[in-house]
Motif scaffolding. Structure first.
Motif, PDB file in Angstrom:
ATOM      1  N   ILE A  81       9.151  61.529  54.132  1.00 51.40           N
ATOM      2  CA  ILE A  81       8.727  61.842  52.948  1.00 51.40           C
ATOM      3  C   ILE A  81       9.767  61.158  51.573  1.00 51.40           C
ATOM      4  N   ARG A  82       9.451  60.608  51.202  1.00 54.27           N
ATOM      5  CA  ARG A  82      10.614  59.619  49.890  1.00 54.27           C
ATOM      6  C   ARG A  82      10.589  60.493  49.027  1.00 54.27           C
ATOM      7  N   ALA A  83       9.500  60.931  48.538  1.00 60.07           N
ATOM      8  CA  ALA A  83       9.807  61.092  46.932  1.00 60.07           C
ATOM      9  C   ALA A  83       8.294  62.703  46.836  1.00 60.07           C
ATOM     10  N   LEU A  84       8.958  63.941  46.052  1.00 61.86           N
ATOM     11  CA  LEU A  84       8.319  65.252  46.347  1.00 61.86           C
ATOM     12  C   LEU A  84       7.832  65.224  44.807  1.00 61.86           C
ATOM     13  N   ILE A  85       6.560  65.623  44.267  1.00 62.91           N
ATOM     14  CA  ILE A  85       6.319  65.662  42.942  1.00 62.91           C
ATOM     15  C   ILE A  85       5.426  66.968  42.835  1.00 62.91           C
ATOM     16  N   ILE A  86       6.030  68.052  42.111  1.00 60.37           N
ATOM     17  CA  ILE A  86       5.693  68.913  41.686  1.00 60.37           C
ATOM     18  C   ILE A  86       5.402  69.517  40.960  1.00 60.37           C
ATOM     19  N   ASN A 140      10.485  68.391  56.189  1.00 55.16           N
ATOM     20  CA  ASN A 140      11.681  67.984  56.434  1.00 55.16           C
ATOM     21  C   ASN A 140      11.504  67.351  55.045  1.00 55.16           C
ATOM     22  N   LEU A 141      12.544  67.723  53.891  1.00 50.90           N
ATOM     23  CA  LEU A 141      12.596  67.099  52.724  1.00 50.90           C
ATOM     24  C   LEU A 141      13.680  66.666  52.210  1.00 50.90           C
ATOM     25  N   SER A 142      14.596  65.641  53.830  1.00 50.23           N
ATOM     26  CA  SER A 142      15.948  65.666  53.504  1.00 50.23           C
ATOM     27  C   SER A 142      15.992  63.781  53.371  1.00 50.23           C
ATOM     28  N   ALA A 143      14.993  63.710  53.529  1.00 48.40           N
ATOM     29  CA  ALA A 143      14.182  62.075  53.259  1.00 48.40           C
ATOM     30  C   ALA A 143      14.051  61.462  51.482  1.00 48.40           C
ATOM     31  N   VAL A 144      14.095  62.757  50.709  1.00 45.01           N
ATOM     32  CA  VAL A 144      13.464  62.810  49.316  1.00 45.01           C
ATOM     33  C   VAL A 144      14.146  61.638  48.553  1.00 45.01           C
ATOM     34  N   GLU A 145      13.813  60.715  47.927  1.00 45.95           N
ATOM     35  CA  GLU A 145      15.023  59.991  47.527  1.00 45.95           C
ATOM     36  C   GLU A 145      15.159  60.207  45.877  1.00 45.95           C
ATOM     37  N   MET A 146      13.007  60.597  45.417  1.00 40.95           N
ATOM     38  CA  MET A 146      13.015  60.912  43.797  1.00 40.95           C
ATOM     39  C   MET A 146      12.181  62.122  44.069  1.00 40.95           C
ATOM     40  N   LEU A 147      12.324  62.336  42.971  1.00 36.78           N
ATOM     41  CA  LEU A 147      12.237  64.340  42.850  1.00 36.78           C
ATOM     42  C   LEU A 147      11.404  64.079  41.048  1.00 36.78           C
ATOM     43  N   ILE A 148      10.321  64.523  40.940  1.00 39.77           N
ATOM     44  CA  ILE A 148       9.724  64.588  39.614  1.00 39.77           C
ATOM     45  C   ILE A 148       9.312  66.173  39.339  1.00 39.77           C
ATOM     46  N   LEU A 149       9.171  66.862  38.280  1.00 42.38           N
ATOM     47  CA  LEU A 149       8.635  67.820  38.113  1.00 42.38           C
ATOM     48  C   LEU A 149       8.022  67.753  36.998  1.00 42.38           C
ATOM     49  N   ASP A 197       7.518  77.865  51.531  1.00 42.44           N
ATOM     50  CA  ASP A 197       6.947  78.927  51.985  1.00 42.44           C
ATOM     51  C   ASP A 197       7.167  77.846  53.169  1.00 42.44           C
ATOM     52  N   LEU A 198       6.613  76.170  52.888  1.00 35.73           N
ATOM     53  CA  LEU A 198       6.829  75.623  54.481  1.00 35.73           C
ATOM     54  C   LEU A 198       8.396  75.450  54.519  1.00 35.73           C
ATOM     55  N   VAL A 199       8.840  75.283  53.772  1.00 36.21           N
ATOM     56  CA  VAL A 199      10.404  75.336  53.491  1.00 36.21           C
ATOM     57  C   VAL A 199      10.994  75.736  54.311  1.00 36.21           C
ATOM     58  N   ASN A 200      10.609  77.455  53.769  1.00 37.17           N
ATOM     59  CA  ASN A 200      11.362  78.593  54.771  1.00 37.17           C
ATOM     60  C   ASN A 200      10.805  78.461  56.431  1.00 37.17           C
TER      61      ASN A 200
END
Ligand code: AMP
Length: 419
Positions: A71-76, A141-150, A133-136
């Motif tokens: 998981i290299r990009a996370l969009i919330i 595993n979000l340790s490889a996230v390079e890009m975050l978008i809110l 929830d899933l993080v808790n």
């Protein structure tokens, strides 16, 4: 300017060619180069401006180069509909690449989401509640996230999601590219942006004015005649697809049923619907089973159906910004659209607020058989800042015990549509 100027990878360019877009929209022209250059972004743009492509296209280009399957990009996103819409868009644009996206939100089984995560994805589009929830649970595993978008950060704030977001942020690598998109910039979002963005490039598309390709008509009508006026308009105007906005969930549901009984291809969407029912309404609206969608502001957020010809404000919106959001559902990209707004006697303050925000007087249309309502005159103490007063009134109403039935859906966000 054409999209070829951005030098996207041929696999992305092919998808873009197939999308039928002829040229980048202003937000795309502004945002794509700095995103490609790895800059943080503060994007002030409402939905309908092409903002999704403005961050997805360069995101795909940047991810294309690196390893796959983490998981290299996370969009919330604040709502399930918006999350689904972004996920679907990624599916289209990443079709010829080997990148995979998955979507995470509440109201559906955690199990299937966990097995999906295990299968591997490059991009996760998530609503904050279930993601946390899933993080808790240590299921993601979000340790490889390079890009975050809110995305739609102001609505995350409206939904009470900011504390969850700050918790999620703590679990992400510090070294990353971050983008915050919001149609408005309340101080809470400004302060979040200051905390998480590093030397951001600000991209801004005029967000207080409604989209230019929309014509706006206002009608004075008695509350009790609104449904009759709506049926008349739906019958007599050349309406291909319409979203009808009501203030409460109860009204959205009832009006949808009334229209169905009267023979219209109508459905409704509001926060009390179960996820499968929402999906059924949305799919039906997309595939033409229904051409009229009655919805509350929250439920309508993220409905991305192209070619909506009309937006009808059955009830006046609570703020001028909501008016812009609602009417932005029509006249998207290069299409034109019409917005009709019903105003009742007690909407006087909102009319003034809207006139102030738009910088012009509203022109009212009349339809034979519908009597104009004399507008209640404003008392002196409310005259200075109508928008602020309405917002304050809305906030103070949150604390009051109102019957569920009359509560505008916006007041119930944290409870009923929390993802
Ligand atoms: P958004 O603001 O991301 O919700 O996009 C609004 C609508 O505009 C969506 O239906 C997009 O598919 C469409 N769109 C985005 N970019 C373009 C473009 N460059 N040309 C034409 N339509 C576009």
């Amino acid at each position: 300017m054409s999209f070829t100027a951005f030098n996207f990878h041929p696999q992305i360019q092919t998808a873009l060619d197939n999308s039928g877009y002829e040229a980048p929209t202003p937000i795309q022209n502004q945002a794509i180069p700095p995103v490609l250059a790895g800059r943080d972004i503060l994007g002030l743009a409402q939905t309908g401006t092409g903002k999704t492509a403005a961050f997805i296209l360069p995101l795909l280009q940047r991810l294309h180069a690196g390893p796959k399957g983490k998981i290299r990009a996370l969009i919330i996103a604040p709502t399930r509909e918006l999350a689904e819409q972004i996920h679907t868009y990624i599916g289209k644009m990443a079709k010829h690449t080997h990148m995979r996206s998955m979507v995470i939100y509440g109201g559906v089984s955690k199990h299937s989401q966990i097995s999906n995560i295990r299968r591997g994805a490059d991009i996760v589009v998530a609503c904050p509640g279930r993601l946390l929830d899933l993080v808790n649970d240590r299921a993601i595993n979000l340790s490889a996230v390079e890009m975050l978008i809110l995305d739609e950060a102001d609505h995350m704030f409206d939904h009470g999601f900011l504390p969850d977001i700050r918790r999620i942020l703590k679990t992400l690598p510090r070294k990353r590219q971050t983008m915050v998109f919001s149609a408005t910039m309340p101080k809470e979002i400004r302060s979040l942006a200051e905390d998480i963005l590093t030397h951001p490039t600000t991209v801004q598309i005029n967000h207080t004015q409604p989209t230019a390709s929309i014509s706006h008509a206002f009608y004075k009508v008695e509350q009790r005649d609104k449904a009759k006026l709506l049926r008349k308009i739906l019958t007599e105007k050349d309406i291909t697809t319409a979203i009808v906005f009501t203030r409460t969930k109860h009204k959205a549901k009832n009006l949808g049923l009334q229209l169905q009984k009267a023979g219209f291809k109508a459905t409704s969407m509001q926060g009390n619907l179960s996820q499968p029912k929402r999906q059924e309404a949305l799919d039906g609206f997309k595939n033409g089973t229904y051409n009229i969608m009655v919805a509350t502001d929250i439920a309508a957020r993220g409905i991305d159906v192209s070619g909506i010809s009309h937006v009808i404000n059955f009830d006046m919106p609570a703020t001028a910004e909501t008016y812009t959001h609602r009417t932005g559902r029509t006249g998207r990209a290069s299409c034109t659209g019409e917005a009709f707004t019903f105003t009742a006697a007690d909407d006087y303050k909102m009319i003034k607020a809207l006139e102030q925000s738009l910088g012009q007087n509203l022109v009212f249309q009349t339809i034979a058989g519908f009597q104009s309502t004399p507008q209640v005159s404003e008392n002196k103490t409310t005259a200075q800042n109508p928008t602020a007063r309405i917002a304050t009134k809305a906030r103070s109403a949150r604390g009051k015990k109102k019957s569920q039935r009359n509560q505008p859906e916006i007041f119930n966000l944290g409870l009923s549509t929390r993802a």
